[in-house]
Scaffold this motif. Sequence first.
Motif, PDB file in Angstrom:
ATOM      1  N   THR A  10       1.032  -1.328  -0.088  1.00 34.55           N
ATOM      2  CA  THR A  10       0.346  -0.522   0.185  1.00 34.55           C
ATOM      3  C   THR A  10       0.755   1.694  -0.028  1.00 34.55           C
ATOM      4  O   THR A  10       0.407   2.534  -0.062  1.00 34.55           O
ATOM      5  N   ASN A  11       1.976   1.094  -0.039  1.00 37.79           N
ATOM      6  CA  ASN A  11       2.802   2.659   0.320  1.00 37.79           C
ATOM      7  C   ASN A  11       3.642   3.021  -1.583  1.00 37.79           C
ATOM      8  O   ASN A  11       3.752   1.887  -1.821  1.00 37.79           O
ATOM      9  N   ASN A  12       2.711   3.802  -1.595  1.00 39.76           N
ATOM     10  CA  ASN A  12       3.326   4.218  -3.522  1.00 39.76           C
ATOM     11  C   ASN A  12       4.263   4.727  -2.696  1.00 39.76           C
ATOM     12  O   ASN A  12       5.072   5.436  -2.441  1.00 39.76           O
ATOM     13  N   SER A  14       7.910   7.243  -5.156  1.00 41.56           N
ATOM     14  CA  SER A  14       7.501   8.597  -6.341  1.00 41.56           C
ATOM     15  C   SER A  14       9.265   8.759  -7.064  1.00 41.56           C
ATOM     16  O   SER A  14      10.274   8.229  -5.960  1.00 41.56           O
ATOM     17  N   ASP A  32       0.646   0.785 -11.333  1.00 40.36           N
ATOM     18  CA  ASP A  32      -0.566   2.187 -12.040  1.00 40.36           C
ATOM     19  C   ASP A  32       0.917   3.389 -11.402  1.00 40.36           C
ATOM     20  O   ASP A  32       1.006   3.293 -10.748  1.00 40.36           O
ATOM     21  N   SER A  36       4.035  13.496 -10.172  1.00 42.75           N
ATOM     22  CA  SER A  36       3.670  13.439  -9.326  1.00 42.75           C
ATOM     23  C   SER A  36       5.086  14.851  -8.572  1.00 42.75           C
ATOM     24  O   SER A  36       4.954  15.186  -8.005  1.00 42.75           O
ATOM     25  N   ARG A  42       3.794   8.929  -9.474  1.00 42.06           N
ATOM     26  CA  ARG A  42       3.982   8.227  -8.286  1.00 42.06           C
ATOM     27  C   ARG A  42       4.116   6.344  -8.802  1.00 42.06           C
ATOM     28  O   ARG A  42       2.980   6.273 -10.039  1.00 42.06           O
ATOM     29  N   ALA A  44       2.270   2.650  -8.213  1.00 39.86           N
ATOM     30  CA  ALA A  44       1.278   1.553  -6.882  1.00 39.86           C
ATOM     31  C   ALA A  44       1.511   0.569  -7.914  1.00 39.86           C
ATOM     32  O   ALA A  44       1.019   0.426  -8.536  1.00 39.86           O
TER      33      ALA A  44
END
Length: 407
Positions: A10-12, A14, A32, A36, A42, A44
């Motif tokens: 769940t941690n995006n 960058s 995905d 950003s 970003r 995910a």
Amino acid sequence: MRIEISENDTNNLSRAMSSDHAAALAATGLMDVSPSGVGMWRLATATNRVGAVRIGDLDVVVRPKATFGSVLFMLGYARDPGFTADEVDGLDADDVWPAVAETLVRLAERALRQGVLQGYVTREESLAVLRGRMRAADQVARRPGMLLPLEVTFDEYEVDIPENRIVRAALRRMALVPRLDRPLRARLAHLAGRLDGASDLVPGAPLPQWSPSRANSRYQPALRLGEQVLRSVGLSTTAGGASVAAFVVDMAVVFEDFVTVALREAFGVLSPLGRTVGQFGAWLDERSRVRARPDVVHTVRGVPRLVLDAKYKLGYSDGSYPTADVYQLHAYCTALGLLRGYLVYAGSRRVGAAPVEHRVLNTEIDVVQWPLDVSVPPAQLVAQVAELAAASVDVTAARTPATDAPG
């Protein structure tokens, strides 16, 4: 640059990369990707997607809960229950590319151990002599008034058959992926060379059709994985010319297919008079307007006796699972007239998670949440499914008959 992340993290992240690289990564479906900032993107994880992507000098790896070797085993077993655990034993679990390539090499070596398979291929050619049978309509249309050459159709016994074309194409494609050492590439090239009589596949065209038989039985494991490689391993370039290699797998589909086939095999031994159906067609309402499709239903003489649904989901920290799944199984049990249903999960975040039974209030229906630990070696994973099948056969009873819905 190398990016490694666990599936469904769940941690995006960058990261800085070119727009070409970002677009290519998004197109693979592994992650995905969204902007950003200037030159920043970003990242995910896409739900339940695992695999590896190489774009130029960028490596992106999304690791599954299982090892990559176990993922390959589930892929192979779902297509062919004869795909055994020793096909992936000893694989390097740290990188998908060597794991896929080594497995394909092992299977191809085994397939070719007794020589290259040959078969009859139908040819249509223009010849100076009659061979096979003449195509009279084509002769008149193409060469009116001419005796030669002849438009003929004949069968040739040769190596250019679908089985060899598929295996050769898969070997050649794997030889082009990144992160393989020289000896492994050499083995891939050597095996592909042994199949030089097989013609190339047409890019973008459907894979050649083949049918399992005694003649090609030694080829079948290599064919199953070869087809998966040709469908899943993409090779292309970005708009800027950087090479792209991708192997992306939807674990929800893999897990569901594996559980369905493994249960069918297990029930075939425990309940030989029964029939195990994947994506069973049923109705939830009396007017047959609301469809239901449980992943697995085992019937005896046409009457449902067991219902199971596979869910590739992590449990919560306390070992429980989403309650909506219980509602769904309760509905399946009610519609099928069963007193018990099984939710089969791909493990839990809680170490040592065990099956949990829920009695639905004001009913006699039990819903059992049964985790399978996909992190164990493949042979143990199959044994877990066999344990589930044995337990469900021992305690499950039917309440009322139900009829399979059309379609």
